[in-house]
Scaffold this active site. Structure first.
Site, short mmCIF file in Angstrom:
data_model
loop_
_atom_site.label_atom_id
_atom_site.label_comp_id
_atom_site.label_asym_id
_atom_site.label_seq_id
_atom_site.Cartn_x
_atom_site.Cartn_y
_atom_site.Cartn_z
N HIS A 298 0.83 -1.21 0.00
CA HIS A 298 0.00 0.00 0.00
C HIS A 298 0.86 1.26 0.00
O HIS A 298 0.57 2.23 -0.74
CB HIS A 298 -0.91 -0.01 1.22
CG HIS A 298 -1.74 1.21 1.37
ND1 HIS A 298 -2.83 1.47 0.56
CD2 HIS A 298 -1.63 2.27 2.22
CE1 HIS A 298 -3.36 2.63 0.89
NE2 HIS A 298 -2.66 3.13 1.92
N LEU A 300 3.91 1.66 -1.11
CA LEU A 300 4.63 1.84 -2.37
C LEU A 300 3.69 2.20 -3.51
O LEU A 300 4.13 2.83 -4.50
CB LEU A 300 5.39 0.56 -2.72
CG LEU A 300 6.62 0.24 -1.86
CD1 LEU A 300 7.21 -1.11 -2.26
CD2 LEU A 300 7.67 1.34 -2.00
N ASP A 439 5.77 16.13 23.64
CA ASP A 439 5.27 17.06 22.63
C ASP A 439 3.97 17.68 23.12
O ASP A 439 3.43 17.32 24.17
CB ASP A 439 5.08 16.36 21.28
CG ASP A 439 4.05 15.25 21.33
OD1 ASP A 439 2.95 15.47 21.89
OD2 ASP A 439 4.32 14.13 20.83
N GLY A 468 4.47 10.53 6.67
CA GLY A 468 5.27 9.45 7.23
C GLY A 468 4.67 8.09 6.91
O GLY A 468 3.55 8.00 6.38
#
Length: 506
Positions: A298, A300, A439, A468
């Protein structure tokens, strides 16, 4: 030695005890029978006893008391009693108990048993009570005297005038008329006749004649029962394990011994539970591999589709060639990064041991990672803040530990809002050092706190906002585990996510 040893031991011990008790009972009963036989005199009432008494009568008549005494002395397995009627003494001076005299008197009074106890008169007029007492086995079978012993007695006797051995005129071996012996009757034996039939009243079996053999058979059956139960008890889980291995070889890795292991409490049950854990682990790995293959395909597919679109646009609009080439370059970089992360993840799964180990100053490593990350954070209006102090070393591979911590920091930068801050807090104790990355992003759903370390996982809250592939935290988790540490994630009270890395101190 575990529980299985004691089950084997106790089962075999019970089998041996059953066999020992059975065999011991047989010998005890035999000894009791022999003791009773020796304690209670028995007068032989077989046909052979009648013949020997007839022989004694002929011997007394033709040879006198001395010939009869010689005949009594030569007896071995039998005892011929000759008791003088007037004195009540035996001819050889043996003890004659009142019980023996009473039994002889009862048989003498019985007209049908007259020949087994007789009153003989010597040439000098002395009267003798004669009977035969058996000294060997109390009940030997069909006849009271064995065939070979009877023939030995007869050979050692005196031939009568009629040609019969120890007989009178015309008397045969068993009282036959021609000197050749009559056929063997019940309990007796002829010279040319076969063995005697079933014994007479004196040859009945004792009360417990068959009980020893029944006891022995019972002991053998008990031993066989214990052995069968033992074999069944231990072969049943082994057969179940064999079927489980066959099912696993066919691809069925479902657990099979969870319920059975609660009933049994030995090493075989532990082996079944270990097999369930192994099959569960294999099932998880296989599912992970299938999911990884699906996710890689998926991930790629999207850059490849954009590459094809950029190439088609360049062909259709040559004036936009530069923009198409920039797009192709970005997608190529994304694919290169994805393949690099996949190779790193595959290497960590295939070889969890560290290739090189050296001392690493953790504080220096964190400062260098924060310095590199500040350049990227400033471009997106975010800042990096380092707090704490830990002058300690950890032992590991710096080329793996660096990208692991860096992935966590970069992931925090991506999820923090513009103008926000990413904190890196370092602390140490005597045994371990901790690096906490905090964070100010939206955080993660509580159900997904463990799943974020799986390959290609993305939180629903940020999957559409942050670029990402979902491999950074998965790589970090495997690297930290290879260094003997842990990595956990938890939501902060004021909002955001806190990822804590713990490593052992060198």
């Amino acid at each position: 030695m575990g529980r299985l040893f004691w089950k084997f031991f106790l089962s075999i011990l019970l089998a041996q005890l059953a066999a020992t008790i059975g065999v011991g009972t047989v010998f005890w009963l035999r000894d009791q029978s022999r003791a009773q036989s020796n304690a209670h005199p028995v007068i032989d009432t077989s046909r052979a006893a009648e013949f020997l008494i007839d022989s004694a009568a002929v011997t007394l008549k033709h040879g006198g008391k001395e010939a009869l005494r010689e005949l009594i002395n030569e007896s071995t397995r039998y005892s011929l009693y000759v008791i003088e009627d007037d004195t009540g003494h035996d001819m050889l001076g043996r003890l004659v108990t009142p019980e023996l005299r009473a039994e002889a008197a009862a048989l003498l009074a019985d007209g049908s048993r007259h020949n087994v106890v007789r009153m003989l008169t010597a040439p000098d007029g002395t009267r003798y009570l004669v009977f035969l007492r058996w000294l060997g086995e109390r009940h030997r079978g069909p006849g009271a005297l064995p065939q070979d012993e009877l023939r030995h007695v007869l050979r050692s006797g005196t031939h009568g005038p009629g040609g019969g051995v120890l007989g009178g005129p015309g008397m045969g071996l068993a009282g036959g008329p021609d000197g050749h012996g009559g056929p063997g009757g019940p309990g007796g034996l002829g010279d040319h006749g076969g063995p005697g039939g079933p014994g007479g009243p004196g040859g009945q079996p004792p009360e417990h004649h068959f009980f020893p053999y029944i006891t022995m058979i019972g002991a053998i059956l008990a031993s066989l029962l214990f052995a069968a139960l033992l074999a069944w008890y231990f072969s049943r889980p082994i057969r179940a394990l064999r079927s489980a291995f066959e099912a696993a070889a066919a691809g069925d890795l479902a657990p099979r011994f969870g319920a059975a292991g609660k009933v049994r409490g030995d090493e075989l049950a532990d082996l079944g539970r270990d097999f369930d854990r192994m099959s569960g682990r294999l099932r998880t790995l296989m599912e992970g591999q299938r999911r990884l293959l699906h996710d890689v395909s998926h991930e790629l597919r999207s850059p490849l589709a954009r590459l094809h679109a950029a190439i088609g646009l360049a062909h259709q609009q040559p004036e936009r060639l530069a923009a198409s080439l920039d797009r192709i370059e970005r997608e190529s970089v994304r694919m290169d990064k994805l393949l690099g992360e996949l190779l790193t993840l595959s290497r960590l799964d295939a070889a969890p041991a560290l290739p090189v180990k050296e001392d690493i100053a953790i504080m220096e490593l964190v400062e260098e990672i924060a310095s590199d990350a500040r350049f990227e954070a400033e471009q997106s209006q975010r800042r990096i803040e380092v707090s704490g102090l830990a002058i300690v070393n950890v032992r590991g591979a710096p080329d793996l530990l660096w990208p692991a911590i860096e992935n966590v920091v970069r992931n925090a930068i991506k999820h923090s809002p513009p103008g926000g801050a990413v904190g890196i807090d370092v602390s140490a104790s005597a045994a371990q050092v901790s690096v906490a990355v905090l964070d100010q992003g939206p955080g993660v759903a509580p159900a997904d706190l463990n799943a974020i370390f799986e390959p290609f996982f993305r939180s629903n809250a940020t999957s559409n906002d942050v670029d990402g592939h979902g491999l950074g935290l998965a790589i970090a988790q495997r690297v930290i585990s290879a260094h003997g540490g842990t990595i956990v994630a938890q939501n902060r009270d004021g909002g955001g996510l806190c990822v804590t890395i713990t490593l052992p101190v060198a």
